[in-house]
Write an enzyme that holds these catalytic residues in place. Sequence first.
Site, PDB file in Angstrom:
ATOM      1  N   TYR A  55       0.828  -1.203   0.000  1.00 15.97           N
ATOM      2  CA  TYR A  55       0.000   0.000   0.000  1.00 15.97           C
ATOM      3  C   TYR A  55       0.862   1.253   0.000  1.00 15.97           C
ATOM      4  O   TYR A  55       1.788   1.407   0.795  1.00 15.97           O
ATOM      5  CB  TYR A  55      -0.934   0.017   1.221  1.00 15.97           C
ATOM      6  CG  TYR A  55      -1.779   1.277   1.300  1.00 15.97           C
ATOM      7  CD1 TYR A  55      -2.759   1.533   0.344  1.00 15.97           C
ATOM      8  CD2 TYR A  55      -1.574   2.217   2.296  1.00 15.97           C
ATOM      9  CE1 TYR A  55      -3.520   2.683   0.381  1.00 15.97           C
ATOM     10  CE2 TYR A  55      -2.339   3.379   2.351  1.00 15.97           C
ATOM     11  CZ  TYR A  55      -3.312   3.606   1.391  1.00 15.97           C
ATOM     12  OH  TYR A  55      -4.071   4.742   1.431  1.00 15.97           O
ATOM     13  N   GLY A  62      -6.624   4.977  -0.521  1.00 17.66           N
ATOM     14  CA  GLY A  62      -8.011   5.016  -0.055  1.00 17.66           C
ATOM     15  C   GLY A  62      -8.818   3.892  -0.658  1.00 17.66           C
ATOM     16  O   GLY A  62      -8.442   2.709  -0.608  1.00 17.66           O
ATOM     17  N   HIS A  85      -4.960  15.976  -3.930  1.00 16.40           N
ATOM     18  CA  HIS A  85      -5.340  16.212  -2.527  1.00 16.40           C
ATOM     19  C   HIS A  85      -5.162  17.673  -2.114  1.00 16.40           C
ATOM     20  O   HIS A  85      -5.666  18.075  -1.056  1.00 16.40           O
ATOM     21  CB  HIS A  85      -4.530  15.307  -1.609  1.00 16.40           C
ATOM     22  CG  HIS A  85      -4.997  13.882  -1.594  1.00 16.40           C
ATOM     23  ND1 HIS A  85      -5.193  13.149  -2.737  1.00 16.40           N
ATOM     24  CD2 HIS A  85      -5.319  13.041  -0.562  1.00 16.40           C
ATOM     25  CE1 HIS A  85      -5.607  11.933  -2.432  1.00 16.40           C
ATOM     26  NE2 HIS A  85      -5.699  11.847  -1.114  1.00 16.40           N
ATOM     27  N   ASN A 198      -0.125  12.266   5.443  1.00 16.57           N
ATOM     28  CA  ASN A 198      -0.862  11.445   6.404  1.00 16.57           C
ATOM     29  C   ASN A 198      -0.479  11.829   7.829  1.00 16.57           C
ATOM     30  O   ASN A 198       0.444  11.250   8.405  1.00 16.57           O
ATOM     31  CB  ASN A 198      -0.546   9.960   6.177  1.00 16.57           C
ATOM     32  CG  ASN A 198      -1.711   9.234   5.537  1.00 16.57           C
ATOM     33  OD1 ASN A 198      -2.798   9.172   6.101  1.00 16.57           O
ATOM     34  ND2 ASN A 198      -1.477   8.686   4.361  1.00 16.57           N
ATOM     35  N   ARG A 288     -17.418  35.043  43.577  1.00 16.47           N
ATOM     36  CA  ARG A 288     -17.048  34.080  44.613  1.00 16.47           C
ATOM     37  C   ARG A 288     -16.501  32.783  44.028  1.00 16.47           C
ATOM     38  O   ARG A 288     -15.610  32.149  44.605  1.00 16.47           O
ATOM     39  CB  ARG A 288     -18.279  33.782  45.471  1.00 16.47           C
ATOM     40  CG  ARG A 288     -17.971  33.028  46.738  1.00 16.47           C
ATOM     41  CD  ARG A 288     -19.192  32.599  47.536  1.00 16.47           C
ATOM     42  NE  ARG A 288     -20.458  33.145  47.136  1.00 16.47           N
ATOM     43  CZ  ARG A 288     -21.612  32.521  47.345  1.00 16.47           C
ATOM     44  NH1 ARG A 288     -21.647  31.322  47.896  1.00 16.47           N
ATOM     45  NH2 ARG A 288     -22.750  33.078  46.988  1.00 16.47           N
TER      46      ARG A 288
END
Length: 514
Positions: A55, A62, A85, A198, A288
């Site tokens: 891969y 993807g 991208h 990535n 307070r």
Amino acid sequence: MGDAVLVGAGPLDPDDVIAVARDNAPVALAPDAEETLVASSRIIEELADDTTPHYGVSTGFGALATKHIPPDRRVLLQHSLIRSHAAGSGPEVEREVVRALMLLRLATLATGRTGVRLSTANAYVGMLNVGLTPVVHEYGSLGCSGDLAPLAHCALALTGEGFVTDALGVRRPAAEALADAGLTPLALREKEGLALINGTDGMLGQLLLAAADLRRLLRTADLTAAMSVEALLGTDAVFAADLQALRPHPGQAASAANLRGILAGSGIMASHRDPHACTRVQDAYSLRCAPQVHGAARDTLAHAETVASRELAAAIDNPVVTLDGRVESNGNFHGAPVGYVLDFLAIAVADLASMAERRTDRMLDVARNHGLPPFLSHDAGVDSGYMIAQYTQAAVVSELKRLAAPASVDSIPSSAMQEDHVSMGWSAARKLRRSIDGLTRVLAIELLTAARALDLRAPLRPAPATAAVLAELRETAPGPGPDRYLAPEIEAAVHLVRTGAAVTAAESAAGPLA
């Protein structure tokens, strides 16, 4: 340039990220990083000739991960990945965010777990050091697989495509700017395009920048709260250490200690300590309970910083080169851990601002401000005083409440359902940046209002710490008087808050604040 920030195989220090992002500190690769980069890139080179698909090396990405890519198309594959991208849209992202993102991606490359070449890592070193900042757009990241589009715009600039801004802030074509800086466009090899995009670097960078800002704003919130307590003739007895210790949250203890230190020596406080002279039993919650709310925000920030420190120690890519030389797919790029704390901080910011606005409103209301004029005006009716400054503050607080709605619960599927659950961490980071700007403005208006109220308490004298802040403000914003053009005075107070000058002034008299 000062000393270079060394990027090694171990995690960066958050302060180093801030130094590079905001102060243009130079960077350099450490020897251990160079060694591990060379070793892991050899593994990828060997896999490039393997007949078994791997891969990101010899396959698509993807939903296209099953598509085998022949050797003569793999370099094109990496460049095509970056081009496709780099699909951001909208306004340009701030320079400091992009520089932080680039440095953090470089830090992951330096771990040797991504398999890129030494020359590829040095390409980022070169761009950072000459001040070239890729143009990155607001929209495009879903936070999984990391911040793809923002990182792709950075990688595109490394290859000589797209646009950058130079050290002078001028937008230029990347190829032209690289050439003028003496840098050679990067020619990508197997897996390198994937390794450059990535990661959670965009959301992490914004978390680190936000944390630095919030540490200052939390001290500022204690300061403005103390000024309001003093101006409203409140009591500091509730901030006593033994009372705070009954609920042992560390942030609460730190905030209460700040309030005690800032209010020490106040003539205004001393004027009503006598129980026979002061008929109030308790102050309103916004006075307070300041240590409880401010302290909870401090503890939230501490948790977020713990998450950030873990992320800084991470090596995020898919696939990764393991220590024993395997190349394995994984899901470490998912931004959920970072997205959650970004959202959590936006909630804390909104609540801090909400409480500050309530204190401001009390100082303007003649029914609750214990003897001060309506809206702190010079001539009520003719003058409106700070009436509309509170409107501005309220408008910001309302916006902060909307920004506190979490982005991380809003997953939306992508990539043909391969990426069917995403973190939206980038969106959480973007809205947190807007939230921090809003909190800065809300605290500035409280500071401005409390300062005028303290002036109006004369001849009673404020504490040395609040007097020092008052004097610092009066350098740029005049004291009480007829109505004036108010926006510049608000911006003067914003400047004191944003730069930390207000805290520095208080610390000059009270000592360091927690």
